[in-house]
Write an enzyme that holds these catalytic residues in place. Sequence first.
Site, PDB file in Angstrom:
ATOM      1  N   ARG A 321      47.333  19.963  26.502  1.00 41.99           N
ATOM      2  CA  ARG A 321      48.098  18.830  27.049  1.00 41.99           C
ATOM      3  C   ARG A 321      47.708  17.567  26.286  1.00 41.99           C
ATOM      4  O   ARG A 321      46.528  17.362  26.001  1.00 41.99           O
ATOM      5  CB  ARG A 321      47.750  18.605  28.521  1.00 41.99           C
ATOM      6  CG  ARG A 321      47.950  19.803  29.426  1.00 41.99           C
ATOM      7  CD  ARG A 321      47.417  19.475  30.819  1.00 41.99           C
ATOM      8  NE  ARG A 321      47.450  20.619  31.713  1.00 41.99           N
ATOM      9  CZ  ARG A 321      46.443  21.481  31.881  1.00 41.99           C
ATOM     10  NH1 ARG A 321      45.314  21.328  31.202  1.00 41.99           N
ATOM     11  NH2 ARG A 321      46.550  22.482  32.727  1.00 41.99           N
ATOM     12  N   HIS A 345      52.138  12.637  27.116  1.00 45.91           N
ATOM     13  CA  HIS A 345      52.762  12.941  28.408  1.00 45.91           C
ATOM     14  C   HIS A 345      51.894  13.816  29.316  1.00 45.91           C
ATOM     15  O   HIS A 345      52.296  14.176  30.412  1.00 45.91           O
ATOM     16  CB  HIS A 345      54.118  13.626  28.192  1.00 45.91           C
ATOM     17  CG  HIS A 345      55.153  12.725  27.623  1.00 45.91           C
ATOM     18  ND1 HIS A 345      55.212  12.415  26.284  1.00 45.91           N
ATOM     19  CD2 HIS A 345      56.160  12.047  28.207  1.00 45.91           C
ATOM     20  CE1 HIS A 345      56.222  11.596  26.069  1.00 45.91           C
ATOM     21  NE2 HIS A 345      56.814  11.345  27.220  1.00 45.91           N
ATOM     22  N   LYS A 535      20.821 -15.582  33.528  1.00 45.95           N
ATOM     23  CA  LYS A 535      20.484 -14.162  33.383  1.00 45.95           C
ATOM     24  C   LYS A 535      19.538 -13.842  34.533  1.00 45.95           C
ATOM     25  O   LYS A 535      18.416 -14.343  34.599  1.00 45.95           O
ATOM     26  CB  LYS A 535      19.815 -13.900  32.036  1.00 45.95           C
ATOM     27  CG  LYS A 535      19.418 -12.468  31.902  1.00 45.95           C
ATOM     28  CD  LYS A 535      18.880 -12.132  30.534  1.00 45.95           C
ATOM     29  CE  LYS A 535      18.537 -10.667  30.511  1.00 45.95           C
ATOM     30  NZ  LYS A 535      17.137 -10.428  30.215  1.00 45.95           N
TER      31      LYS A 535
HETATM   32  C1  LIG Z   1      48.765  24.771  30.441  1.00 45.78           C
HETATM   33  C2  LIG Z   1      49.774  23.664  30.542  1.00 45.78           C
HETATM   34  C3  LIG Z   1      50.574  23.565  31.665  1.00 45.78           C
HETATM   35  C4  LIG Z   1      51.513  22.537  31.752  1.00 45.78           C
HETATM   36  N1  LIG Z   1      52.359  22.504  32.821  1.00 45.78           N
HETATM   37  C5  LIG Z   1      53.303  21.538  32.901  1.00 45.78           C
HETATM   38  C6  LIG Z   1      54.226  21.530  33.972  1.00 45.78           C
HETATM   39  O1  LIG Z   1      54.202  22.402  34.843  1.00 45.78           O
HETATM   40  N2  LIG Z   1      55.149  20.534  34.027  1.00 45.78           N
HETATM   41  C7  LIG Z   1      55.219  19.563  33.078  1.00 45.78           C
HETATM   42  O2  LIG Z   1      56.065  18.687  33.179  1.00 45.78           O
HETATM   43  N3  LIG Z   1      54.357  19.560  32.025  1.00 45.78           N
HETATM   44  C8  LIG Z   1      53.406  20.523  31.924  1.00 45.78           C
HETATM   45  N4  LIG Z   1      52.525  20.537  30.885  1.00 45.78           N
HETATM   46  C9  LIG Z   1      52.524  19.399  29.961  1.00 45.78           C
HETATM   47  C10 LIG Z   1      53.583  19.532  28.887  1.00 45.78           C
HETATM   48  O3  LIG Z   1      53.561  20.820  28.369  1.00 45.78           O
HETATM   49  C11 LIG Z   1      53.327  18.508  27.785  1.00 45.78           C
HETATM   50  O4  LIG Z   1      53.157  17.219  28.318  1.00 45.78           O
HETATM   51  C12 LIG Z   1      54.503  18.471  26.840  1.00 45.78           C
HETATM   52  O5  LIG Z   1      54.827  19.757  26.431  1.00 45.78           O
HETATM   53  C13 LIG Z   1      54.200  17.613  25.619  1.00 45.78           C
HETATM   54  O6  LIG Z   1      55.272  17.732  24.732  1.00 45.78           O
HETATM   55  P1  LIG Z   1      55.197  17.143  23.271  1.00 45.78           P
HETATM   56  O7  LIG Z   1      56.472  17.437  22.610  1.00 45.78           O
HETATM   57  O8  LIG Z   1      54.735  15.737  23.337  1.00 45.78           O
HETATM   58  O9  LIG Z   1      53.980  17.941  22.579  1.00 45.78           O
HETATM   59  P2  LIG Z   1      53.925  19.444  22.096  1.00 45.78           P
HETATM   60  O10 LIG Z   1      54.796  20.308  22.917  1.00 45.78           O
HETATM   61  O11 LIG Z   1      52.498  19.830  22.000  1.00 45.78           O
HETATM   62  O12 LIG Z   1      54.556  19.367  20.660  1.00 45.78           O
HETATM   63  C14 LIG Z   1      53.925  18.684  19.620  1.00 45.78           C
HETATM   64  C15 LIG Z   1      54.395  19.307  18.322  1.00 45.78           C
HETATM   65  O13 LIG Z   1      53.994  18.463  17.276  1.00 45.78           O
HETATM   66  C16 LIG Z   1      53.567  19.259  16.196  1.00 45.78           C
HETATM   67  N5  LIG Z   1      52.654  18.476  15.382  1.00 45.78           N
HETATM   68  C17 LIG Z   1      51.437  18.012  15.720  1.00 45.78           C
HETATM   69  N6  LIG Z   1      50.901  17.334  14.693  1.00 45.78           N
HETATM   70  C18 LIG Z   1      51.796  17.377  13.689  1.00 45.78           C
HETATM   71  C19 LIG Z   1      51.810  16.862  12.382  1.00 45.78           C
HETATM   72  N7  LIG Z   1      50.795  16.160  11.906  1.00 45.78           N
HETATM   73  N8  LIG Z   1      52.890  17.108  11.606  1.00 45.78           N
HETATM   74  C20 LIG Z   1      53.938  17.804  12.079  1.00 45.78           C
HETATM   75  N9  LIG Z   1      53.972  18.302  13.321  1.00 45.78           N
HETATM   76  C21 LIG Z   1      52.916  18.096  14.117  1.00 45.78           C
HETATM   77  C22 LIG Z   1      52.879  20.440  16.858  1.00 45.78           C
HETATM   78  O14 LIG Z   1      52.810  21.544  15.962  1.00 45.78           O
HETATM   79  C23 LIG Z   1      53.768  20.674  18.053  1.00 45.78           C
HETATM   80  O15 LIG Z   1      54.777  21.599  17.748  1.00 45.78           O
HETATM   81  C24 LIG Z   1      51.609  21.567  30.732  1.00 45.78           C
HETATM   82  C25 LIG Z   1      50.815  21.685  29.603  1.00 45.78           C
HETATM   83  C26 LIG Z   1      49.900  22.721  29.505  1.00 45.78           C
HETATM   84  C27 LIG Z   1      49.066  22.841  28.263  1.00 45.78           C
END
Ligand SMILES: Cc1cc2nc3c(=O)[nH]c(=O)nc-3n(C[C@H](O)[C@H](O)[C@H](O)COP(=O)(O)OP(=O)(O)OC[C@H]3O[C@@H](n4cnc5c(N)ncnc54)[C@H](O)[C@@H]3O)c2cc1C
Length: 694
Positions: A321, A345, A535
């Site tokens: 996360r 997020h 102080k």
């Molecule tokens: C176990 C778990 C349970 C969760 N349950 C929930 C839930 O029930 N409800 C909810 O709303 N949220 C939930 N979340 C939270 C939610 O999954 C995340 O907040 C959300 O997916 C974030 O999305 P994102 O696109 O910001 O990041 P990510 O989905 O992590 O995507 C980031 C992407 O950026 C890419 N990236 C990173 N660095 C680089 C770079 N330098 N160059 C190119 N690409 C790069 C990565 O490869 C990845 O594909 C959960 C998360 C986890 C881990």
Amino acid sequence: MELDGIKYKLAMNVSSDVLIIGGGVMGLAIAIELKLRGASVTVLSRDFHAAASLAAAGMLAPQAEEIPPSPMLELCLRSRSLYPEWTRKLEELSGEPTGYWPCGILAPVYEEARGKRPEARGNQEEVAQWLDRDAINLYQPGLSSDVVGGWWYPEDGQVDNRALLRALWTAAESLGVDLRDGVTVEGIVQQQRQVIGVQTSVGVSRAEHYVLATGAWSNELLPIPVSPRKGQMLSVRVPNFNNSFPLQRVLFGSDIYIVPRRDSGSETLRERRIVIGATSEEVGFTPHNTPAGIQALLQRAIRLYPQLQHYPIHEFWWGFRPATPDELPILGSSPCKNLTLATGHYRNGILLAPITAALIADLIWEQKSDSLLDHFHYSRFYRNKSQNNSPSPLLPRSSLPSIPKGGPEPPLLSSHPSPKMQTLVSLEQSIDRPLTIAGKTFQSRLMTGTGKYRTMEEMQQSITASGCQIVTVAVRRVQTNAPGHEGLAEALDWTKIWMLPNTAGCQTADEAIRVARLGREMAKLLGQEDNNFVKLEVIPDLKYLLPDPIGTLEAAEKLVKEGFAVLPYINADPILAKRLEDVGCATVMPLASPIGSGQGLKNAANIGIIIENAGIPVVVDAGIGTPSEAAQAMELGADALLINSAIAGAKNPAAMARAMSLATEAGHLAYLAGRIPVKAYASASSPLSGTISS
Ligand SMILES: Cc1cc2nc3c(=O)[nH]c(=O)nc-3n(C[C@H](O)[C@H](O)[C@H](O)COP(=O)(O)OP(=O)(O)OC[C@H]3O[C@@H](n4cnc5c(N)ncnc54)[C@H](O)[C@@H]3O)c2cc1C
């Protein structure tokens, strides 16, 4: 095209209007939203399969999560209300199901928590309904006999996040978004607060506008406080003997959730799954599932819904996360005019995808900034502490990890900029703000004293060499003309140095109060009419010179009422520090180790907690013996140091004073710059994390 009202003159191939870094739910949702408004969009993503978005549980649970009334709740509710239409549109564009299911969420309560939860959710009564034991078993048969009732949140729901990601990808592709997976952005190249390209594993890419949506990895590209919070998950299959689906709602228990997945698309009846999650671990990007993690999940899940123990295990996985110190996302503009941030997020990113996409697209394409965005601006982490003193609506300040404070705006240096393109940013200029105590500003973060010098001359030279602007003076020693304190009034230029009278030698609160008043008069005699600083030292223990916490608090409270700016010397006790802040002290001054001992930073862990929670400057006082220890205290995030014995007792006090001054500055700058996280293992260049093991 003109974005943000700025015309870019770029002598290069502009591949797209907008380049999005990161192909998780945020990157894809924003890409689609922008594309639908007419922008040409490229998405670069290192590894689609590593995205947290694939690892999530997909709950849409602002109310079950008990997010208190706040801009965050508003953001979440707005997003949840967009879900039906957003997923319908995506399904239409992609021809794929998203698994959106407004199934409601049940939050069962165990006997031991009875009485707590109803009150805790009192203000949610409009949106939640309390069910007693019989009623909750009607809503969901098969719950544990430990369940005594629970809350029903009919408006919360879920989406099958993996199906959603497939639909987003296909929809983006079908709209003509240029999607490139397997491309790592290695650095954001900027010039004069504009991004002029991103350096990637396959060359430089350019666009007119850029969006950072790299989830937990965001800190690799920009100095923003986003860090990974690992979550382990597993799923079980619903056995074939269950013709009807046994679970009809999400169960949101204590430290566990159980999420039934209805068939979505390719999943046949035989593949019906129940998702169980999730751990929350601060272990950096450490991959893999662990026996301890899975055991904890299974134990809690079986307790809540016992029949799960007989279901075949389907899959284990983990994800990261994107957590921020206040658990709120970072949305909106950045210090670079053509870079927008959509990250951090944390545990609600699936829920927040539609609203994030809409607000970010409005901002980039229409230059329309929703006022809600103000609450999620990156600058909240870089404001002066005195302006940023309110705790997060989601979380007590005590659980905030330390973040740079004191006002830096992140310099936004790319991590691997091409040397030709790199513009050097003067760190001091761009990220630092001076130390402010009780409304008075000081450029130096090192305070010194006047005691223990061998000669008056050594003292004068040392104070000059230290560059300090605050010098503490023991009122009693001046009164009694103790050695080294005769002629002190004439020895220093009090028009340049702010005197900090101290109550050294006082063993009780009453004594300290009396001496503080004398100190105020002493400052007046030196021409510092408005100097109300003291102080505060209340030290009954003559062997270890440890301060009396109760006497200190008592004296502080009274002195604050008398209009003093009180800087109390304390043991490194976070609770006491908070109490002193609450009564109105101007700083807290925790000791690194006993006065004059030169033992260095023995209380680092507690001082770290004090710094984390303080809304006033934290001045580390006493015990620092060497410049490296001074730097270490500043690297922790201390606002200033008070060093006397280590300077006065050195063979060459003036040289040591200068060394301490440099170390204070270096430690502070290093703190602002943000150290790399400590990792247990070497960090491989191709991440293996987040892959799904079946
Ligand atoms: C176990 C778990 C349970 C969760 N349950 C929930 C839930 O029930 N409800 C909810 O709303 N949220 C939930 N979340 C939270 C939610 O999954 C995340 O907040 C959300 O997916 C974030 O999305 P994102 O696109 O910001 O990041 P990510 O989905 O992590 O995507 C980031 C992407 O950026 C890419 N990236 C990173 N660095 C680089 C770079 N330098 N160059 C190119 N690409 C790069 C990565 O490869 C990845 O594909 C959960 C998360 C986890 C881990």
